[in-house]
Design an enzyme around this catalytic site. Sequence first.
Site, PDB file in Angstrom:
ATOM      1  N   ASP A  67      -5.945   2.328  -3.887  1.00 47.99           N
ATOM      2  CA  ASP A  67      -7.134   2.231  -3.193  1.00 47.99           C
ATOM      3  C   ASP A  67      -7.503   3.677  -2.399  1.00 47.99           C
ATOM      4  O   ASP A  67      -8.813   3.879  -1.980  1.00 47.99           O
ATOM      5  CB  ASP A  67      -7.298   1.053  -2.179  1.00 47.99           C
ATOM      6  CG  ASP A  67      -6.361   0.864  -1.090  1.00 47.99           C
ATOM      7  OD1 ASP A  67      -5.312   1.852  -1.073  1.00 47.99           O
ATOM      8  OD2 ASP A  67      -6.180   0.276  -0.159  1.00 47.99           O
ATOM      9  N   ASP A 127      -1.393   1.168  -4.634  1.00 50.54           N
ATOM     10  CA  ASP A 127      -2.281   0.147  -5.113  1.00 50.54           C
ATOM     11  C   ASP A 127      -3.735   0.975  -5.324  1.00 50.54           C
ATOM     12  O   ASP A 127      -4.497  -0.064  -5.380  1.00 50.54           O
ATOM     13  CB  ASP A 127      -2.438  -0.729  -3.799  1.00 50.54           C
ATOM     14  CG  ASP A 127      -3.018  -0.515  -2.595  1.00 50.54           C
ATOM     15  OD1 ASP A 127      -2.585   0.486  -2.087  1.00 50.54           O
ATOM     16  OD2 ASP A 127      -3.898  -1.409  -2.180  1.00 50.54           O
ATOM     17  N   SER A 135       0.695  -1.226  -0.038  1.00 46.58           N
ATOM     18  CA  SER A 135      -0.064   0.017  -0.013  1.00 46.58           C
ATOM     19  C   SER A 135       0.863   1.384   0.054  1.00 46.58           C
ATOM     20  O   SER A 135       1.698   1.412  -0.790  1.00 46.58           O
ATOM     21  CB  SER A 135      -1.006  -0.033   1.156  1.00 46.58           C
ATOM     22  OG  SER A 135      -2.023   0.865   1.346  1.00 46.58           O
ATOM     23  N   ASP A 191      -2.368   6.167  -4.134  1.00 44.51           N
ATOM     24  CA  ASP A 191      -1.546   5.483  -3.441  1.00 44.51           C
ATOM     25  C   ASP A 191      -0.865   4.344  -4.150  1.00 44.51           C
ATOM     26  O   ASP A 191      -1.700   4.124  -5.118  1.00 44.51           O
ATOM     27  CB  ASP A 191      -1.726   5.128  -1.786  1.00 44.51           C
ATOM     28  CG  ASP A 191      -2.609   3.916  -1.892  1.00 44.51           C
ATOM     29  OD1 ASP A 191      -3.476   3.721  -2.599  1.00 44.51           O
ATOM     30  OD2 ASP A 191      -2.515   3.258  -0.678  1.00 44.51           O
TER      31      ASP A 191
HETATM   32 MG    MG Z   1      -3.466   1.367  -0.577  1.00 43.13          MG
END
Ligand code: MG
Length: 457
Positions: free
Chosen positions: A251, A249, A105, A247
């Site tokens: 999300d 990834d 992340s 970020d």
């Molecule tokens: Mg993330």
Amino acid sequence: MAEQLIISVSGMRGIVGENLTDSVAADYGRAFGTFLKESCTEKKKLSVSTGRDSRPSGKQLLSAVAEGLCSVGIDVIDLGIATTPSVGIMLRELGCAGGVVITASHNPGQYNGIKLLLGNGVAPTSDSAKQIRQYYFDKHFDLEDSSDCGKITSSEQTDITHVNKVLAIIDRDKIAAKNFKVILDSVNGAGGRITKKLLAELGCEVFAINDEPTGLFAHAPEPISENLKGLCEIVKTEGADIGFAQDPDADRLAIVDEKGSYISEEYSLAFSAKYIFSKKTGKAATNLSTSRMIDDIAQKVGGQVIRTAVGEAHVAAAMFEHNCIIGGEGNGGVIDLRVGPIRDSLVGIALVLQLMAETGKTTSQLVDEIGGYYMKKDKFTADTSQAQQIFNLVKKAFADAKLDTTDGCRFDFEDGWLHLRASNTEPVIRIIVEARDRRTAKQYVDTVLRIRREVLD
Ligand code: MG
């Protein structure tokens, strides 16, 4: 001291090559696969979708997890570089029993992690996570022989499937008519490719920075103010309508207004909720550490906000239970169940652009209209027994406040709130405070810090 490998509800996180090695990853895959086989009542061949953010270590770790899954007889459908919400969407589309995302992340590049998703697209509950962890440590693996081992295939449908799901919840023509100029900073993570596709579909003029999925992060990857100076500058010099930051990834979503100012990532959910509540009334769900802005927005239209423990799995569970029309977390995570029960920056981007298109207002005007709060997030060290003492004394000091102990202690006052949580992974207490002004927030924090000094001295 070497850092510990962390195994929590959201999966495993460590430093690549140090404590997160190929054999660790393969064993974790075996533990997860064994858990899925035991929890699946139907006798059928199970599959798992896998994806990864762009970190250079991702491909190798993903191969190791896939090998582990195959060794216990689970088929693997590899999506390659994909955002976390994309994996959540695809695993349900493909009828998989679970999903695995190789990502750390927002953590720096030396970290990587293995995030697990169950067949409903949500992270395991804490009981399930504990069981998977135990299987990993006990090496409780239901291995299959060569005739029954899993096979690895791939799918190229991820981007189109995800983008189409997002397009289905908004009015694309209304957004396209505005021809918004958008600067996108994907921090060389997994978000660049798919988000450019979405923005192109929405008729935006896109200027993308850090959009190559090299995993060599152009700046510290958490989408917070101090890391997004470059994006702010470009929004200003290009005269853009808005800047979006993701970020690695993808999300989480943060927003820069048309003047080049970073607005708190709390606004990603607030803007999204404002649009959703302008169309229908219902319930929203968010965690206890998220701004009151969403309560103000819901209240205006007779809506309701459900508060949960911190963690997207808790928010998603509440959203399912209460049939929520919007939800998410204040760190820039927006969830719309029509797309999926995972925080999704693409959902946030689409809803924010829709709000701008429908109101005709600029980002900064929308901030003014919502009216913000002063918010501060901090942490201090305290071991388990000190934390308990601190919690008890703070409860006494704030005896007049409304108390919620779902996750630590959240105190609600007329003019603000304060949330104290002990971390699960380190001896620290997190403190989040929000009030109309800085002075009021400081008073609440000062009370806690005075108590902390008394306990620690
Ligand atoms: Mg993330």
